[in-house]
Write an enzyme that holds these catalytic residues in place. Sequence first.
Site, mmCIF file in Angstrom:
data_model
loop_
_atom_site.group_PDB
_atom_site.id
_atom_site.type_symbol
_atom_site.label_atom_id
_atom_site.label_comp_id
_atom_site.label_asym_id
_atom_site.label_seq_id
_atom_site.Cartn_x
_atom_site.Cartn_y
_atom_site.Cartn_z
ATOM 1 N N HIS A 97 0.849 -1.194 0.000
ATOM 2 C CA HIS A 97 0.000 0.000 0.000
ATOM 3 C C HIS A 97 0.879 1.237 0.000
ATOM 4 C CE1 HIS A 97 0.758 -1.239 4.152
ATOM 5 N NE2 HIS A 97 0.751 0.045 4.481
ATOM 6 N N HIS A 99 0.939 5.184 1.174
ATOM 7 C CA HIS A 99 0.302 6.210 2.005
ATOM 8 C C HIS A 99 0.297 7.521 1.231
ATOM 9 C CE1 HIS A 99 0.595 4.112 6.008
ATOM 10 N NE2 HIS A 99 1.547 3.457 5.370
HETATM 11 P P1 5GP Z 1 1.986 0.427 7.385
HETATM 12 O O1 5GP Z 1 2.372 0.637 8.831
HETATM 13 O O2 5GP Z 1 1.953 -1.052 7.050
HETATM 14 O O3 5GP Z 1 2.821 1.202 6.418
HETATM 15 O O4 5GP Z 1 0.539 1.021 7.231
HETATM 16 C C1 5GP Z 1 -0.588 0.345 7.622
HETATM 17 C C2 5GP Z 1 -1.672 1.372 7.810
HETATM 18 O O5 5GP Z 1 -2.917 0.700 7.796
HETATM 19 C C3 5GP Z 1 -1.588 2.127 9.137
HETATM 20 O O6 5GP Z 1 -1.446 3.521 8.886
HETATM 21 C C4 5GP Z 1 -2.925 1.796 9.827
HETATM 22 O O7 5GP Z 1 -3.489 2.901 10.494
HETATM 23 C C5 5GP Z 1 -3.787 1.328 8.693
HETATM 24 N N1 5GP Z 1 -4.776 0.341 9.064
HETATM 25 C C6 5GP Z 1 -4.572 -0.771 9.827
HETATM 26 N N2 5GP Z 1 -5.723 -1.463 9.949
HETATM 27 C C7 5GP Z 1 -6.670 -0.781 9.249
HETATM 28 C C8 5GP Z 1 -8.053 -1.010 9.017
HETATM 29 O O8 5GP Z 1 -8.665 -1.986 9.466
HETATM 30 N N3 5GP Z 1 -8.708 -0.093 8.247
HETATM 31 C C9 5GP Z 1 -8.072 0.994 7.725
HETATM 32 N N4 5GP Z 1 -8.802 1.827 6.990
HETATM 33 N N5 5GP Z 1 -6.757 1.244 7.936
HETATM 34 C C10 5GP Z 1 -6.062 0.358 8.683
#
Ligand code: 5GP
Length: 132
Positions: A97, A99
Amino acid sequence: MCIFCDIIDHKIPSKTVYEDENVLAILDISQVTYGHTLVMPKKHFANIIEADEETAALCMKTAKRLAGKIMKNTGAAGINILTNCNEAAGQTVPHLHFHIIPRYDENDSLILRFDPSPEQDLDEVLKKITAE
Ligand code: 5GP
Ligand code: ZN
Protein backbone atom coordinates in the site's frame (compact mmCIF):
# COMPACT_ATOMS: atom_id res chain seq x y z
CA MET A 1 -5.43 -13.98 6.43
CA CYS A 2 -4.77 -10.41 5.36
CA ILE A 3 -6.69 -7.46 6.75
CA PHE A 4 -6.44 -5.47 3.52
CA CYS A 5 -7.64 -8.45 1.43
CA ASP A 6 -10.61 -8.60 3.81
CA ILE A 7 -11.26 -4.90 3.23
CA ILE A 8 -11.01 -5.43 -0.56
CA ASP A 9 -13.49 -8.32 -0.25
CA HIS A 10 -15.85 -6.09 1.82
CA LYS A 11 -15.54 -8.42 4.82
CA ILE A 12 -14.26 -5.46 6.84
CA PRO A 13 -15.82 -2.01 6.32
CA SER A 14 -13.76 0.92 5.15
CA LYS A 15 -14.23 4.36 3.63
CA THR A 16 -13.63 4.08 -0.11
CA VAL A 17 -11.85 7.04 -1.68
CA TYR A 18 -11.43 5.41 -5.11
CA GLU A 19 -11.96 1.97 -6.63
CA ASP A 20 -11.44 0.32 -10.00
CA GLU A 21 -10.88 -3.26 -11.10
CA ASN A 22 -7.22 -3.29 -9.97
CA VAL A 23 -6.86 -0.71 -7.22
CA LEU A 24 -8.63 0.35 -4.02
CA ALA A 25 -7.99 3.58 -2.11
CA ILE A 26 -9.41 3.98 1.41
CA LEU A 27 -9.10 6.39 4.30
CA ASP A 28 -6.45 5.25 6.77
CA ILE A 29 -8.22 4.41 10.03
CA SER A 30 -5.55 6.33 11.98
CA GLN A 31 -5.50 9.60 9.95
CA VAL A 32 -1.93 10.68 10.73
CA THR A 33 -3.04 13.93 9.14
CA TYR A 34 -6.47 14.96 7.87
CA GLY A 35 -7.15 13.13 4.59
CA HIS A 36 -4.54 10.34 5.09
CA THR A 37 -5.34 7.80 2.38
CA LEU A 38 -4.05 4.33 1.48
CA VAL A 39 -3.79 3.08 -2.10
CA MET A 40 -3.47 -0.68 -2.55
CA PRO A 41 -3.68 -3.24 -5.34
CA LYS A 42 -6.62 -5.64 -5.18
CA LYS A 43 -4.21 -8.49 -5.87
CA HIS A 44 -2.25 -9.46 -2.77
CA PHE A 45 1.47 -8.71 -2.72
CA ALA A 46 3.36 -8.44 0.55
CA ASN A 47 5.22 -5.28 -0.43
CA ILE A 48 6.57 -3.26 -3.35
CA ILE A 49 9.53 -5.59 -3.89
CA GLU A 50 7.23 -8.61 -4.23
CA ALA A 51 4.74 -6.85 -6.53
CA ASP A 52 4.97 -6.98 -10.30
CA GLU A 53 5.92 -3.71 -11.99
CA GLU A 54 2.55 -3.22 -13.64
CA THR A 55 0.70 -3.49 -10.32
CA ALA A 56 3.09 -1.09 -8.60
CA ALA A 57 2.72 1.35 -11.49
CA LEU A 58 -1.08 1.20 -11.38
CA CYS A 59 -1.02 2.01 -7.67
CA MET A 60 1.40 4.90 -8.17
CA LYS A 61 -0.69 6.26 -11.02
CA THR A 62 -3.73 6.28 -8.73
CA ALA A 63 -1.73 7.78 -5.87
CA LYS A 64 -0.47 10.57 -8.11
CA ARG A 65 -3.98 11.39 -9.26
CA LEU A 66 -5.54 11.25 -5.80
CA ALA A 67 -2.71 13.30 -4.28
CA GLY A 68 -3.59 16.25 -6.49
CA LYS A 69 -7.28 15.95 -5.72
CA ILE A 70 -6.73 15.58 -1.97
CA MET A 71 -4.38 18.55 -1.85
CA LYS A 72 -6.86 20.68 -3.72
CA ASN A 73 -9.84 19.65 -1.61
CA THR A 74 -8.14 19.85 1.78
CA GLY A 75 -6.06 22.94 1.09
CA ALA A 76 -2.97 21.02 2.26
CA ALA A 77 0.30 22.83 1.69
CA GLY A 78 2.16 19.65 0.67
CA ILE A 79 1.88 15.87 0.50
CA ASN A 80 4.02 12.81 1.19
CA ILE A 81 3.54 9.62 -0.80
CA LEU A 82 5.36 6.66 0.67
CA THR A 83 5.34 2.91 0.99
CA ASN A 84 6.91 0.97 3.84
CA CYS A 85 8.56 -2.34 2.99
CA ASN A 86 9.10 -4.80 5.83
CA GLU A 87 9.06 -4.29 9.58
CA ALA A 88 12.44 -2.56 9.56
CA ALA A 89 10.88 0.20 7.47
CA GLY A 90 7.77 0.42 9.66
CA GLN A 91 5.44 -1.81 7.64
CA THR A 92 2.69 -3.20 9.87
CA VAL A 93 0.26 -4.59 7.27
CA PRO A 94 1.95 -6.97 4.82
CA HIS A 95 -0.17 -6.06 1.78
CA LEU A 96 1.40 -3.48 -0.56
CA HIS A 97 0.00 0.00 0.00
CA PHE A 98 1.03 3.57 -0.62
CA HIS A 99 0.30 6.21 2.00
CA ILE A 100 -0.89 9.58 0.77
CA ILE A 101 -0.32 11.96 3.66
CA PRO A 102 -1.43 15.58 3.24
CA ARG A 103 0.90 18.04 4.98
CA TYR A 104 -0.38 21.19 6.58
CA ASP A 105 2.95 22.46 7.90
CA GLU A 106 6.35 21.12 8.91
CA ASN A 107 5.20 20.65 12.51
CA ASP A 108 2.06 18.61 11.90
CA SER A 109 1.76 15.05 13.20
CA LEU A 110 4.03 13.31 10.65
CA ILE A 111 7.70 13.33 11.53
CA LEU A 112 10.06 12.34 8.72
CA ARG A 113 13.72 12.96 9.53
CA PHE A 114 16.61 12.50 7.14
CA ASP A 115 19.68 12.43 9.36
CA PRO A 116 22.86 11.79 7.38
CA SER A 117 24.85 8.74 8.48
CA PRO A 118 28.60 9.13 9.09
CA GLU A 119 30.48 10.01 5.92
CA GLN A 120 30.27 7.37 3.19
CA ASP A 121 32.53 6.60 0.25
CA LEU A 122 30.03 7.30 -2.53
CA ASP A 123 32.04 5.31 -5.11
CA GLU A 124 31.90 2.28 -2.82
CA VAL A 125 28.17 2.79 -2.19
CA LEU A 126 27.49 3.10 -5.91
CA LYS A 127 29.46 -0.07 -6.75
CA LYS A 128 27.66 -2.01 -4.05
CA ILE A 129 24.09 -1.01 -4.84
CA THR A 130 24.43 -1.39 -8.62
CA ALA A 131 26.18 -4.80 -8.54
CA GLU A 132 24.40 -7.55 -10.52
P1 5GP B 1 1.99 0.43 7.38
O1 5GP B 1 2.37 0.64 8.83
O2 5GP B 1 1.95 -1.05 7.05
O3 5GP B 1 2.82 1.20 6.42
O4 5GP B 1 0.54 1.02 7.23
C1 5GP B 1 -0.59 0.35 7.62
C2 5GP B 1 -1.67 1.37 7.81
O5 5GP B 1 -2.92 0.70 7.80
C3 5GP B 1 -1.59 2.13 9.14
O6 5GP B 1 -1.45 3.52 8.89
C4 5GP B 1 -2.92 1.80 9.83
O7 5GP B 1 -3.49 2.90 10.49
C5 5GP B 1 -3.79 1.33 8.69
N1 5GP B 1 -4.78 0.34 9.06
C6 5GP B 1 -4.57 -0.77 9.83
N2 5GP B 1 -5.72 -1.46 9.95
C7 5GP B 1 -6.67 -0.78 9.25
C8 5GP B 1 -8.05 -1.01 9.02
O8 5GP B 1 -8.67 -1.99 9.47
N3 5GP B 1 -8.71 -0.09 8.25
C9 5GP B 1 -8.07 0.99 7.72
N4 5GP B 1 -8.80 1.83 6.99
N5 5GP B 1 -6.76 1.24 7.94
C10 5GP B 1 -6.06 0.36 8.68
ZN1 ZN C 1 -3.74 -8.97 1.22
